[in-house]
Write an enzyme that holds these catalytic residues in place. Structure first.
Site, short mmCIF file in Angstrom:
data_model
loop_
_atom_site.label_atom_id
_atom_site.label_comp_id
_atom_site.label_asym_id
_atom_site.label_seq_id
_atom_site.Cartn_x
_atom_site.Cartn_y
_atom_site.Cartn_z
N LYS A 1 0.81 -1.22 0.00
CA LYS A 1 0.00 0.00 0.00
C LYS A 1 0.85 1.26 0.00
O LYS A 1 0.37 2.35 -0.27
CB LYS A 1 -0.94 -0.02 1.20
CG LYS A 1 -2.09 -0.99 0.96
CD LYS A 1 -3.12 -0.94 2.04
CE LYS A 1 -4.35 -1.73 1.62
NZ LYS A 1 -4.91 -2.57 2.63
N1 GLU Z 1 -8.67 -7.95 3.91
C1 GLU Z 1 -7.81 -8.79 3.16
C2 GLU Z 1 -6.86 -7.95 2.34
O1 GLU Z 1 -7.11 -6.77 2.14
C3 GLU Z 1 -8.55 -9.71 2.22
C4 GLU Z 1 -9.12 -10.86 2.93
C5 GLU Z 1 -9.92 -11.84 2.10
O2 GLU Z 1 -10.31 -11.54 0.96
O3 GLU Z 1 -10.20 -12.91 2.62
O4 GLU Z 1 -5.84 -8.45 1.91
#
Ligand code: GLU
Length: 293
Positions: free
Chosen positions: A267
Site C-alpha cells: 500500500k
Molecule cells: N482484507 C484482506 C486484504 O485486504 C482480504 C481478505 C480476504 O479476501 O479474505 O488483503
C-alpha cells in the site's frame, strides 16, 4: 410444482482501509465483479477494519471513491468488521468452552528468538507457510488456575487455537473446491502447517482468520475470490468453518500483480495507487488493461 428459487451466488470484495488501493486490489475487485455478473450473482463489500490503530475513515472513503471510479456497484449496507466484534467474540467463546483455544503469553519476538536459538544449533523449528515460527507448546499445559492468575494479574496474552486438538476433534473431510489461477479442483486443507494460530489479540481484537470465517458465513458468501497469497490461509478457514458448523464457500485464488522488484505490491508503493493513476488521467478501461483483464 414451482421449482425452489435458485439461491444467487454471493461474492464479496474485502479490503482493509489501512492504506490506499493499488492495482492488485483493482484486479481482485474487478474479478469479483466480473464473476458476479457472469453468474448473475450478488456483490458485497466488506471493510476489514478490525485493526483500529491502522484503519481510518479517510482510507475507507478513498476506497469507495476508487471502486466507484473502477465502475463497481455493490449492495448496501457495507459490513464493517469493527461493528461485529460481539460475533467474533461469541465464536471465540465457543472454541474456548470446547477446550480448543487457550491463552498464550509469549510474544512473537520471544517465539522468534526461541526458534532462532534452535535453528542455530541445527535443530529444526516448524514454520508456517508465511515463514513465521510455530508457537511452542509451553502454554498448552499450564493448569487452569495458573492461566486465571496470570490473566487476573494483567499479563498480556492472546488466544490461540490448539491446532492438534482442533484437528483431532473433527472427523469431517477438510477440503475445498478451488477454481483459481494456481492448483485447482478439490484441495486438501493442511491447517497443521500453521501451528497454533492466533484467534484473538488485545490490540487488534479478532484475528483475520476468525473474523473472515465468521463474516463469510454471516454474509452468506458462496464464492470467495481473493489473491493467491491467501491460498494457504484457506486451510485454517476450512478448519474453523468445520469447528463452528459453518458452510464452506467455493474459492478462487487469483494471480497477483507484482511490482518491478518482483514482489507483491504494497500500500505504500505510490505509483500503483489507483488514486495516483486516476490523477494522472488514466481511465478505468486502461486500468482493466493494465491488470490484464
Ligand atoms: N482484507 C484482506 C486484504 O485486504 C482480504 C481478505 C480476504 O479476501 O479474505 O488483503
Amino acid at each position: 410444482m414451482i421449482p425452489p428459487a435458485r439461491q444467487k451466488p454471493v461474492f464479496r470484495f474485502a479490503p482493509s482501509p489501512n492504506g490506499r488501493l493499488h492495482l492488485g486490489h483493482a484486479l481482485s475487485a474487478l474479478i469479483n465483479a466480473d464473476m458476479a455478473k457472469a453468474m448473475e450473482g450478488r456483490l458485497l463489500l466488506r471493510m476489514e477494519d478490525i485493526d483500529i490503530g491502522r484503519c481510518t475513515p479517510e482510507f475507507e472513503t478513498a476506497i469507495y471513491n476508487d471502486l466507484v471510479w473502477l465502475g463497481l456497484a455493490w449492495e448496501e449496507p457495507v459490513r464493517r468488521q469493527s461493528e461485529h466484534l460481539d460475533e467474533y467474540l461469541a465464536a471465540l467463546d465457543e472454541l474456548v468452552a470446547r477446550g480448543l483455544a487457550y491463552p498464550a503469553f509469549m510474544t512473537r519476538g520471544e517465539v522468534r528468538a526461541r526458534a532462532i536459538r534452535f535453528e542455530e544449533k541445527g535443530k529444526p523449528w516448524p514454520r508456517d507457510p508465511d515463514g513465521a515460527p510455530h508457537y511452542p507448546e509451553d502454554d498448552l499445559f499450564l493448569p487452569g488456575s495458573v492461566r486465571k492468575e496470570r490473566i487476573a494479574a494483567g499479563e498480556r496474552h492472546v488466544w490461540r487455537l490448539d491446532m492438534k486438538k482442533a484437528i483431532a476433534s473433527t472427523t469431517a473431510a477438510l477440503t475445498w473446491t478451488e477454481t483459481g489461477d494456481g492448483e485447482t479442483g478439490e484441495i486438501s486443507a493442511d491447517p497443521a502447517a500453521w501451528g497454533d494460530v492466533v484467534l484473538w489479540r488485545s490490540d487488534a481484537p479478532s484475528s483475520y482468520h476468525l473474523s473472515v470465517t465468521v463474516d463469510d458465513a454471516a454474509q452468506g458468501v458462496t464464492h470467495v475470490v481473493r489473491g493467491l497469497d491467501l491460498f494457504h490461509a484457506t486451510s485454517v478457514h476450512r478448519l474453523l468453518q468445520t469447528l463452528l458448523g459453518l458452510s464452506a464457500p467455493r474459492y478462487h485464488h487469483h494471480r497477483l500483480i507484482l511490482g518491478d522488484d518482483g514482489r507483491k505490491l504494497s500500500k505504500s508503493q505510490g505509483d500503483t495507487a489507483l488514486a495516483e493513476l486516476r490523477k494522472a488521467g488514466r481511465t478505468s478501461e486502461e486500468i482493466r488493461r493494465l491488470v490484464g483483464l
